[in-house]
Design a protein around this motif. Structure first.
Motif, short mmCIF file in Angstrom:
data_model
loop_
_atom_site.label_atom_id
_atom_site.label_comp_id
_atom_site.label_asym_id
_atom_site.label_seq_id
_atom_site.Cartn_x
_atom_site.Cartn_y
_atom_site.Cartn_z
N SER A 476 17.03 -24.19 13.06
CA SER A 476 17.10 -23.31 11.78
C SER A 476 16.37 -24.06 10.56
O SER A 476 16.15 -23.30 9.66
CB SER A 476 18.77 -23.51 11.51
OG SER A 476 19.14 -24.65 10.98
N HIS A 477 15.66 -25.21 10.62
CA HIS A 477 15.08 -25.57 9.35
C HIS A 477 14.19 -26.78 9.74
O HIS A 477 14.77 -27.63 10.61
CB HIS A 477 16.06 -26.15 8.20
CG HIS A 477 15.25 -26.36 7.09
ND1 HIS A 477 14.42 -27.28 6.61
CD2 HIS A 477 15.36 -25.30 5.99
CE1 HIS A 477 14.05 -27.35 5.35
NE2 HIS A 477 14.56 -26.03 4.89
N ARG A 521 25.12 -23.61 9.80
CA ARG A 521 26.40 -22.46 9.97
C ARG A 521 26.05 -21.16 10.35
O ARG A 521 26.44 -20.64 11.38
CB ARG A 521 27.20 -22.57 8.81
CG ARG A 521 27.95 -23.59 8.27
CD ARG A 521 28.80 -23.52 7.30
NE ARG A 521 29.56 -24.64 7.07
CZ ARG A 521 30.72 -25.10 7.53
NH1 ARG A 521 30.94 -24.40 8.61
NH2 ARG A 521 31.28 -26.31 7.39
N SER A 522 24.98 -20.53 9.77
CA SER A 522 24.80 -19.16 9.92
C SER A 522 24.01 -18.84 11.31
O SER A 522 24.29 -18.06 12.01
CB SER A 522 23.88 -18.37 8.74
OG SER A 522 22.82 -19.16 8.70
N LEU A 530 30.59 -18.70 16.62
CA LEU A 530 31.41 -19.85 16.43
C LEU A 530 31.25 -19.99 14.95
O LEU A 530 30.19 -20.14 14.05
CB LEU A 530 30.98 -21.18 17.23
CG LEU A 530 31.36 -21.15 18.61
CD1 LEU A 530 30.55 -22.45 19.25
CD2 LEU A 530 32.62 -21.12 18.77
N ALA A 531 32.79 -20.20 14.20
CA ALA A 531 32.57 -21.00 12.80
C ALA A 531 32.49 -22.35 13.04
O ALA A 531 33.65 -23.10 13.39
CB ALA A 531 33.73 -20.52 12.13
N VAL A 532 31.61 -23.12 12.25
CA VAL A 532 31.55 -24.55 12.34
C VAL A 532 32.41 -25.27 11.39
O VAL A 532 32.40 -25.01 10.34
CB VAL A 532 30.03 -25.06 12.32
CG1 VAL A 532 30.03 -26.55 12.37
CG2 VAL A 532 29.16 -24.19 13.10
N SER A 571 28.94 -30.19 4.46
CA SER A 571 29.58 -28.86 4.41
C SER A 571 30.76 -28.57 5.01
O SER A 571 30.59 -28.71 6.26
CB SER A 571 28.43 -27.68 4.47
OG SER A 571 29.23 -26.39 4.38
N VAL A 572 31.86 -28.40 4.59
CA VAL A 572 33.33 -28.45 5.09
C VAL A 572 33.48 -26.73 5.25
O VAL A 572 33.33 -26.16 4.19
CB VAL A 572 34.31 -29.25 4.57
CG1 VAL A 572 35.59 -28.77 5.13
CG2 VAL A 572 34.06 -30.60 4.43
N GLY A 573 33.82 -26.31 6.69
CA GLY A 573 34.08 -25.11 6.65
C GLY A 573 35.35 -24.57 5.87
O GLY A 573 36.44 -25.41 5.57
#
Length: 584
Positions: A476-477, A521-522, A530-532, A571-573
């Protein structure tokens, strides 16, 4: 053919005493210092070390090998085998200051193997003097610098009584899911797996003759099974010549690997998938102009998930230097089977299967699985439903069970684990299987690996393999380091098991850390639905890994829950509400 590597070494020495067995690039560069070890010198040094061990009554005991990169390890290893001493390859200490994890592993290994002597290089043995506080067992262990054993010691060497079932060495497993265990490898196991390797990699007499005996180029650590059994021992098995250099020199400048292949033109060279990714990150036009990879016949890829995207991008990128896609040889193996179990065909492009074809949700980053070839000669592979103890139909995912003469005797002094792992039986009466703990399936006789049984994540009733999430995150990066991401699940109240991703990020990307966590996440959301729960970025080199570089997901999960990760951003969901138990 000889019945042991010791007798084989003597035969090779007799036939070709002046031939270079191993050349070592001391700086990692082809134009730097090159140290050479001939078959004659290898034989003399091995017998000298063996005689020193015999004179001290150490036959049958365990010798821990702690060497810096170089050819002296090979002399120490063969010295042990020549004395009837059980070799225990270990990770050498790096200076006098050791991290807690490394010291704990060494302390456990020394105790489990009941080590009586430590063989090593001068700097390593000196470094041990400063570790007595942390390694109290050293007070009862003889430590010797093997370079100081004189050549004349070989005069008192006596050939040991070696049988096929005699223990040659203990290969301590890398501990990706548990405390390290010593795999008991016999001389018969070693010789059988050399046969499997030779056939699988196409190391025919004609192939060697075409390259005047140049067989391997390798930077793989020799204390690990892949770096020892393949480039080191297969070279001895065939009486060939191989070029070695330090893993650190590869990591510092990955182009050194390709440059050495271009210079020495070996038949075979390979590594885990992450190494090919590192080469891609350093693929400049200037490098392409200097490389000639046309003679690279076998580029094996194993020890961690083989990525279809990596194979494709490496083939496309290095085609300009003459690399052929057909050179890639994905393979599967494990220490408990000495090393190699299966490998794809020489000079045939790897087999790819879409995840949709096996009823699995495809991810945008890794929508294909790579075949690891057919089992080697004499190796039997079955896919098993672990609950029913029945063989799965073709194409169905289950646990990989293996049988054959290469399968090791068991775990050192661990009867319970040996019975559970090495003595598995099917309901139909077939017995004597090794339970690998790996998941996969067979299609047209070819083995495909899907993940680890204990790492499998079941979220909302669906199976997810952590390596798939890890690849999606890493791609992703560009600031995320290849092969340095851990995905695992944690219990989150009423939500049940939820995924967490921990990734090493380059410090210079700090201003973009918020954006990077959002991208992870995306990407995982789109690829896997899935939502991380939490995305944690950590400092480079801090994610727990095994001695062979595999991610230790359970150790990463523990560090996450205990708040001991080296966090640089997280980063917290939104569904979590708070980062209870989170490191970030």
């Amino acid at each position: 053919m000889s019945d042991s590597l010791v007798n084989l070494m003597i035969a090779q020495e007799s036939r070709r005493p002046g031939r270079i067995a191993y050349r070592y690039l001391a700086t990692g560069d082809c134009d730097g210092e090159v140290r050479e070890l001939s078959y004659g010198r290898l034989g003399r040094r091995s017998r000298a070390i063996g005689a020193w061990l015999q004179e001290r009554g150490l036959a049958g005991s365990r010798a821990l090998l702690l060497y810096p990169p170089g050819v002296e390890f090979i002399c120490g290893y063969m010295g042990c085998l020549s004395a009837g001493v059980i070799a225990v390859p270990g990770v050498p200490p790096q200076g006098r200051r050791q991290n807690h994890r490394a010291l704990t592993r060494m302390r456990r290994l020394i105790a489990d193997a009941d080590v009586k002597v430590i063989l090593g290089g001068r700097q390593v043995i000196e470094a041990l003097d400063g570790m007595a506080e942390h390694l109290p067992q050293l007070a009862d262990i003889t430590c010797v610098v093997t370079e100081e054993i004189p050549d004349e010691a070989e005069n008192s060497w006596r050939a040991p009584d070696i049988r096929a079932d005699s223990v040659a060495f203990l290969q301590y497993t890398s501990g990706s899911t548990s405390a390290p265990r010593g795999v008991t490898v016999t001389h018969g196991n070693l010789m059988d797996n050399q046969r499997v390797l030779t056939k699988g990699f196409g190391h025919t007499p004609d192939a060697l003759a075409e390259r005047e005996g140049d067989l391997f180029v390798s930077w793989l650590p020799v204390y690990h099974d892949m770096g020892l059994i393949a480039p080191v021992l297969n070279t001895l098995y065939l009486g060939a010549t191989s070029t070695l250099f330090s893993p650190l020199h590869f990591l510092q400048r990955p182009e050194r690997w390709l440059t050495a292949i271009s210079r020495y033109r070996p038949h075979t060279s390979g590594a885990p998938n992450f190494a090919y990714e590192l080469c891609l990150r350093h693929a400049t036009p200037e490098l392409m102009d200097r490389l000639d990879l046309r003679r690279w016949r076998v580029a094996f890829n194993g020890a961690e998930p083989v990525r279809a995207a990596t194979l494709r991008r490496f083939s496309d990128t290095f085609a300009a230097a003459g690399f052929r896609r057909e050179a890639f040889l994905p393979c599967y193996g494990l220490a408990e089977a000495t090393l190699m179990v299966s490998g794809s065909s020489v000079d045939a492009a790897p087999t790819l299967v879409g995840r949709r074809d096996i009823g699995s949700r495809p991810g945008t980053a890794d929508a294909e699985l790579v075949g690891c070839g057919r089992p080697g000669p004499g190796m039997t592979v079955v896919i098993v439903d672990g609950e029913r103890l029945e063989e799965c139909p073709e194409g169905e995912v289950g646990e990989i069970w293996v049988a054959g003469e290469s399968v090791a005797r068991g775990y050192w002094r661990n009867t319970l684990a040996t019975r559970e792992v090495f003595r598995a039986s099917l309901k139909d009466g077939r017995s004597g299987f090794l339970r690998t703990g790996d998941l996969g399936f067979l299609r047209n006789g070819e083995l495909f690996i899907t993940g680890r049984l204990k790492d499998l994540m079941v979220i909302d009733g669906r199976n997810h393999y952590p390596q798939d999430l890890e690849l999606s995150a890493e791609t992703s990066h560009p600031a995320l380091r290849p092969g340095c991401t851990a995905a695992f699940s944690v219990e989150d109240g009423a939500l049940g098991e939820q995924p967490v991703v921990v990734a090493e990020a380059a410090p210079e990307a700090a201003p973009e850390f918020d954006r990077i966590t959002a991208l992870i996440r995306s990407t995982i959301g789109e690829a896997h639905g899935l939502a991380v729960r939490d995305v944690v970025l950590v400092s480079p080199g801090t994610i727990p890994k095994t001695s062979s570089g595999k991610i230790q997901r359970r150790a990463s999960r523990t560090a996450y829950l205990e708040g001991t990760l080296s966090v640089v951003g997280s980063s917290v969901g939104s569904s979590v509400g708070s980062s209870s138990g989170s490191a970030g």
